[in-house]
Design a protein around this motif. Structure first.
Motif, PDB file in Angstrom:
ATOM      1  N   VAL A  36      -4.097   6.848   1.558  1.00  0.00           N
ATOM      2  CA  VAL A  36      -5.325   6.329   1.280  1.00  0.00           C
ATOM      3  C   VAL A  36      -5.511   4.844   2.196  1.00  0.00           C
ATOM      4  O   VAL A  36      -4.666   4.180   1.656  1.00  0.00           O
ATOM      5  CB  VAL A  36      -6.276   6.482   0.143  1.00  0.00           C
ATOM      6  N   CYS A  37      -6.029   4.853   3.317  1.00  0.00           N
ATOM      7  CA  CYS A  37      -6.166   3.734   4.240  1.00  0.00           C
ATOM      8  C   CYS A  37      -7.235   2.913   4.085  1.00  0.00           C
ATOM      9  O   CYS A  37      -8.382   3.495   4.021  1.00  0.00           O
ATOM     10  CB  CYS A  37      -5.880   4.225   5.553  1.00  0.00           C
ATOM     11  N   THR A  78      -0.995   3.856  -0.660  1.00  0.00           N
ATOM     12  CA  THR A  78      -2.245   3.122  -0.170  1.00  0.00           C
ATOM     13  C   THR A  78      -1.538   2.369   1.039  1.00  0.00           C
ATOM     14  O   THR A  78      -0.560   1.664   0.881  1.00  0.00           O
ATOM     15  CB  THR A  78      -2.684   2.033  -1.061  1.00  0.00           C
ATOM     16  N   SER A  80      -2.940  -0.616   4.107  1.00  0.00           N
ATOM     17  CA  SER A  80      -4.040  -1.252   4.651  1.00  0.00           C
ATOM     18  C   SER A  80      -3.171  -2.120   6.224  1.00  0.00           C
ATOM     19  O   SER A  80      -2.417  -2.793   5.916  1.00  0.00           O
ATOM     20  CB  SER A  80      -4.756  -2.379   3.861  1.00  0.00           C
TER      21      SER A  80
END
Length: 514
Positions: A36-37, A78, A80
């Motif tokens: 999940v970005c 994850t 970002s």
């Protein structure tokens, strides 16, 4: 696989991500994703505010955040990375360059104005920071000259830049005056211009509240645009001398004049601008960055028509109470358009990015200046806004000074065909989209039918949307818009729907106004 944007389906332009977009995206997944970005951003209006995820600025991998979490009871990774990297990786990943190909990149948008280089090991190094806030500074003089702009944030509005681009075409070719030069230099030298330079601070300028449709402002707009481009061009000529391709990202990548100048500069063997160079491509860029981190591969397969599917929320029986319904016949549609009808055209999935590329379009014949006025009236836009053409790729050099494809409507071309009065801007240019049979077969088929009818495989093509909203994407919104704005009908997938009021049809199938 898909690209869902906040503004599509008649949501406000430049809006926050809607719950429905999230639900639509989740419905297209078979299960929880592996990663999940979160694309880096800020918690507020300006890049100076506290960071969200990896934040706004940062071009190398040291700014990346990787962790773990859970989604719907399943473990996920994850990821970002910064907003700056999202622009860089979206342009690289969507380009035709092979993974590991070196190139230059330009990110110019509201806050960032820098050149970069991708190395063969897919490291990014910044070559030069040219200008802070190029996009914000570009639009700033529009807000300054517009009496209706607010005092907050210097009158900033996302829509200012597009209107500026249209107005530059009306400029006279005159030397930069002292007043023009002083204002341009002042604006380009301001730090954090939206936070430090309210309109009242520029009350000394004779262009303050002068009106954006005044000739004086149109002249200023062109010179201001040229001054920004010249700053970047001077750096490119001095520092980007390795003969590598150039990738362009950021909201300024929607400026067709600047894109054309980069293409014609002779500095680069290839210039690539993705169809979503602005923030609508940021999620894609962050996903590409995550793919690069976890797999070493920064390339994706993609199609510009990867937006949301159309929502059929009205039956043909319901539509038949209001419209004459028939099976789609491209020859009939071509005859209707040739006779002066304006038709909405809906096919397949939405386009990604802000430009209508033939799946959510308003179409009309390109020959009469009055057609441009009618389309601007339908869209409730200013009269100075140009209407773009769509053209068969194989015919483009017949109608425009251009060779090869221009599939995403991101460059200006000189208009060669004097018949195309509705799509020729006052400066003799147009923002053409080319279409071939493989890219969009149905639209190409319509253009071919229109060419047989009129001798020109060119149509007016403007976006199908309500004022200040993203593309229409449901039958209910489509019908309401057609009836409210006096559009003559619409094509939806395999059927033609013609309005009954105010329409007469002759025996030969051509439309005529009753």
């Amino acid at each position: 696989m898909f690209s869902h944007e906040a503004e599509k389906d008649s949501f406000p332009r430049y809006g926050d991500l809607s719950p429905s977009a999230m639900l639509d995206a989740m419905a297209l997944l078979d299960g929880p994703p592996d990663v999940v970005c979160l694309s880096g951003w800020v918690k507020g209006f300006h890049s100076a505010e506290p960071p969200l995820g990896a934040g706004y600025f940062g071009f190398d991998e040291t700014t990346t955040q990787v962790g773990g979490g859970r989604m719907l009871g399943h473990p996920v990774r994850t990821f970002s990375s910064t907003h700056e990297r999202s622009h860089l990786l979206s342009a690289y990943g969507m380009s035709d360059l092979e993974n590991g190909s070196p190139c230059y990149a330009l990110v110019w948008e509201g806050n960032i104005g820098s050149f970069y280089e991708f190395t063969p090991d897919l490291r990014i190094r910044r070559l030069s920071s040219v200008l802070e806030d190029p996009g914000n500074k570009y639009q700033h003089i529009f807000a300054l000259a517009d009496p209706s702009s607010s005092a907050q944030h210097g009158g900033f509005r996302f829509s200012n830049a597009g209107k500026m681009m249209a107005l530059t075409g009306f400029a006279r070719n005159t030397p930069v005056s002292r007043a023009e030069g002083e204002l341009i230099d002042y604006i380009l030298d301001q730090p954090s211009i939206l936070l430090t330079t309210p309109k009242e601070k520029l009350a000394w300028s004779p262009f303050h509240d002068i009106g954006v449709e005044s000739q004086e402002f149109k002249d200023l707009a062109a010179k201001h645009s040229a001054a920004i481009f010249e700053r970047f061009l001077a750096v490119a000529e001095r520092e980007l001398t390795g003969g590598l391709p150039l990738l362009i990202a950021g909201g300024c990548g929607l400026n067709c004049d600047w894109n054309s100048q980069w293409r014609d500069s002779g500095l680069f063997p290839e210039v690539f601008v993705p169809p979503c160079p602005n923030d609508s491509g940021s999620a894609i860029g962050t996903a590409i960055d995550a793919q690069l981190f976890f797999s070493g591969d920064a390339k994706i397969s993609w199609d510009v028509y990867s937006g949301p599917r159309f929502a059929h929320d009205r039956t043909h029986e319901e539509l038949g109470e209001v419209f004459d319904v028939s099976a789609l016949d491209l020859g009939q549609v071509a005859r209707l358009l040739a006779s002066g009808s304006v038709l909405a055209w809906v096919q397949g999935n939405c386009e990604m990015g802000p430009r209508a590329l033939g799946n959510r379009s308003l179409l009309a014949a390109p020959f009469q200046e009055g057609t441009r006025d009618r389309l601007n009236f339908i869209k409730q836009r200013e009269s100075y806004r140009p209407i773009a053409p769509v053209c068969r790729e194989e015919d483009v050099s017949e109608h425009f000074v251009w060779d090869g494809p221009s599939p995403y409507m991101l460059y200006f071309q000189r208009v060669r065909d004097t018949r195309l009065r509705a799509v020729t801007h006052v400066d003799g240019t147009a923002r053409a989209q080319t279409v071939n049979a493989g890219q969009n077969p149905r639209l190409h088929g319509l253009l071919s039918a229109f060419r047989r009818e009129t001798g020109a495989g060119v149509l007016c093509n403007t976006s199908l949307n309500l004022p200040g909203r993203g593309f229409i994407n449901s039958t209910g919104d489509l019908v309401a818009h057609v009836l409210d704005r006096g559009i003559d009908g619409f094509v939806l997938d395999d059927h033609l729907f013609l309005t009954r009021a105010g329409r007469g049809v002759r025996a030969d199938g051509r439309a005529g106004r009753a």
